[in-house]
Design a protein around this motif. Structure first.
Motif, PDB file in Angstrom:
ATOM      1  N   VAL A 234       0.842  -1.194   0.000  1.00 24.51           N
ATOM      2  CA  VAL A 234       0.000   0.000   0.000  1.00 24.51           C
ATOM      3  C   VAL A 234       0.877   1.244   0.000  1.00 24.51           C
ATOM      4  O   VAL A 234       1.818   1.354   0.788  1.00 24.51           O
ATOM      5  N   SER A 235       0.583   2.178  -0.862  1.00 22.90           N
ATOM      6  CA  SER A 235       1.248   3.479  -0.865  1.00 22.90           C
ATOM      7  C   SER A 235       0.189   4.571  -0.786  1.00 22.90           C
ATOM      8  O   SER A 235      -0.955   4.369  -1.191  1.00 22.90           O
ATOM      9  N   HIS A 236       0.584   5.713  -0.242  1.00 26.27           N
ATOM     10  CA  HIS A 236      -0.364   6.811  -0.041  1.00 26.27           C
ATOM     11  C   HIS A 236       0.204   8.099  -0.632  1.00 26.27           C
ATOM     12  O   HIS A 236       1.399   8.367  -0.529  1.00 26.27           O
ATOM     13  N   GLU A 237      -0.654   8.869  -1.251  1.00 31.51           N
ATOM     14  CA  GLU A 237      -0.264  10.189  -1.739  1.00 31.51           C
ATOM     15  C   GLU A 237      -1.503  11.072  -1.839  1.00 31.51           C
ATOM     16  O   GLU A 237      -2.638  10.583  -1.819  1.00 31.51           O
ATOM     17  N   LYS A 238      -1.273  12.363  -1.879  1.00 27.38           N
ATOM     18  CA  LYS A 238      -2.369  13.310  -2.058  1.00 27.38           C
ATOM     19  C   LYS A 238      -2.350  13.772  -3.510  1.00 27.38           C
ATOM     20  O   LYS A 238      -1.341  14.283  -3.996  1.00 27.38           O
ATOM     21  N   LEU A 239      -3.478  13.581  -4.191  1.00 26.26           N
ATOM     22  CA  LEU A 239      -3.566  13.926  -5.602  1.00 26.26           C
ATOM     23  C   LEU A 239      -4.535  15.078  -5.807  1.00 26.26           C
ATOM     24  O   LEU A 239      -5.490  15.247  -5.040  1.00 26.26           O
ATOM     25  N   HIS A 240      -4.280  15.855  -6.841  1.00 21.73           N
ATOM     26  CA  HIS A 240      -5.226  16.900  -7.208  1.00 21.73           C
ATOM     27  C   HIS A 240      -6.528  16.252  -7.663  1.00 21.73           C
ATOM     28  O   HIS A 240      -6.535  15.202  -8.313  1.00 21.73           O
ATOM     29  N   VAL A 241      -7.617  16.871  -7.315  1.00 21.18           N
ATOM     30  CA  VAL A 241      -8.931  16.294  -7.581  1.00 21.18           C
ATOM     31  C   VAL A 241      -9.167  16.162  -9.083  1.00 21.18           C
ATOM     32  O   VAL A 241      -8.904  17.091  -9.855  1.00 21.18           O
ATOM     33  N   ARG A 242      -9.610  14.982  -9.456  1.00 20.37           N
ATOM     34  CA  ARG A 242      -9.984  14.757 -10.851  1.00 20.37           C
ATOM     35  C   ARG A 242     -11.423  15.213 -11.069  1.00 20.37           C
ATOM     36  O   ARG A 242     -12.212  15.347 -10.136  1.00 20.37           O
ATOM     37  N   ASP A 243     -11.787  15.440 -12.309  1.00 18.35           N
ATOM     38  CA  ASP A 243     -13.160  15.847 -12.621  1.00 18.35           C
ATOM     39  C   ASP A 243     -14.141  14.802 -12.120  1.00 18.35           C
ATOM     40  O   ASP A 243     -13.968  13.600 -12.319  1.00 18.35           O
ATOM     41  N   GLY A 244     -15.177  15.276 -11.444  1.00 22.25           N
ATOM     42  CA  GLY A 244     -16.207  14.364 -10.969  1.00 22.25           C
ATOM     43  C   GLY A 244     -15.898  13.705  -9.654  1.00 22.25           C
ATOM     44  O   GLY A 244     -16.690  12.895  -9.176  1.00 22.25           O
ATOM     45  N   GLY A 251      -8.080  21.325  -2.550  1.00 13.46           N
ATOM     46  CA  GLY A 251      -8.379  20.704  -3.825  1.00 13.46           C
ATOM     47  C   GLY A 251      -7.691  19.386  -4.065  1.00 13.46           C
ATOM     48  O   GLY A 251      -7.476  18.983  -5.208  1.00 13.46           O
ATOM     49  N   LYS A 252      -7.309  18.690  -3.011  1.00 17.30           N
ATOM     50  CA  LYS A 252      -6.633  17.400  -3.140  1.00 17.30           C
ATOM     51  C   LYS A 252      -7.428  16.300  -2.456  1.00 17.30           C
ATOM     52  O   LYS A 252      -8.273  16.545  -1.610  1.00 17.30           O
ATOM     53  N   ILE A 253      -7.133  15.093  -2.849  1.00 13.92           N
ATOM     54  CA  ILE A 253      -7.800  13.922  -2.279  1.00 13.92           C
ATOM     55  C   ILE A 253      -6.748  12.885  -1.912  1.00 13.92           C
ATOM     56  O   ILE A 253      -5.709  12.771  -2.578  1.00 13.92           O
TER      57      ILE A 253
END
Length: 303
Positions: A234-244, A251-253
């Motif tokens: 398992v790896s974890h990161e914060k990504l910018h929100v994708r459309d939908g 603005g990250k998930i």
């Protein structure tokens, strides 16, 4: 107490004065004060004049202060070793070019029983080869249980909730008790922690990975599938929100990437089934669902 090199001399010097010490282990330790000061070389005068100096010992740089020099000169290691009255394990390499193996002989002869000596054959002073370090760790792990009582939970009885408390060691280290189990939480050195345990997000990844593995094991048993050993990365990161996709702060998930490995050969149908079953793991559902956190504040002495 466990001490390596100069640290070995330090633990030998103070062990008899610390009642809580149950056993002592040295790795590549010098046997007398003169040997310690000899390795300070020309820096010794700088330490005495300025109060401290940067000293290169083997492969590392240390800050040595005048107080250390004065302590070394004041203490007799031979006397401290002979009156220590603590079980002693000596680890030393016969090829040690920094602190000769004759030092181990002198420590061994000065110590009273119980005492043990293990030769770290082919190792250098700093145990730079991971295999040598692993061997030393295995020896220590096998020797210690004879002298240390079995680990006990922090409380008299297992607690029903998870308890986290700062230890006072480093900036972020926390002691964690979950039932009868104890471990540490910390942060990496890169963000000011001591890296003595998983970070909070590591624990989240651990929860997801462990729950996934257990859920798949139950599924495999029910379906009588021989999967061999299950592994979940398992790896974890914060990504910018994708459309939908509903976003969080800035603005990250949070994105957890999970890779499941099994020993068995897999068909495409099995792969699809495992993805579906992994998605039903309770921690997976918790992370994807909205959760509520209720917080209460109290003084420690409140009932």
């Amino acid at each position: 107490l466990i001490g390596h090199s100069l640290g070995g001399a330090a633990v030998l010097a103070v062990a008899k004065d610390i009642a809580e010490v149950r056993a002592v282990i040295t790795i590549g330790a010098p046997a007398d004060a003169s040997h310690v000061l000899h390795h300070l070389g020309a820096s010794l005068q700088e330490i005495e004049e300025k109060g401290e100096a940067q000293v290169v010992l083997g492969l590392k740089t240390f800050t040595i202060k005048r107080q250390f020099v004065e302590d070394v000169r004041r203490r007799s290691l031979r006397e401290a070793i002979s009156t220590m009255k603590k079980p002693l394990l000596i680890l030393h390499s016969p090829l040690d070019q920094v602190v000769g193996v004759d030092n181990a002989t002198r420590i061994f002869l000065a110590a009273k029983h119980p005492k043990s000596f293990v030769s770290l054959d082919r190792a250098d002073h700093f145990l730079t080869d991971p295999k040598d370090a692993a061997f030393a760790a295995e020896v220590i792990g096998g020797w210690l249980p004879r002298y240390l009582a079995q680990d006990e939970p922090q409380g008299d009885e297992p607690i029903e909730h998870v308890q986290i408390m700062e230890t006072g060691v480093g900036r972020f280290q926390n002691a964690v008790q979950a039932g009868r189990h104890r471990l540490f939480a910390d942060e990496p050195e890169s963000v000011g922690g001591s890296d003595t345990g998983p970070s909070p997000y590591d624990f989240l990844s651990i929860a997801l990975g462990a729950c996934t593995s257990m859920t798949l094991r139950l599924y495999a048993e029910r379906k009588q599938l021989d999967l061999g050993r299950i592994q979940v990365d398992v790896s974890h990161e914060k990504l910018h929100v994708r459309d939908g996709v509903a976003g969080g702060e800035n603005g990250k998930i949070d994105c957890f990437t999970r890779v499941i490995s099994v020993d068995a050969e897999l068909t495409e149908d099995m792969r699809a089934n495992f993805v579906e079953i992994a998605g039903k793991c309770p921690v997976h559902r918790t992370l994807e669902a909205r959760s509520m956190v209720e917080t209460k504040i109290r003084s420690r002495d409140e009932a």
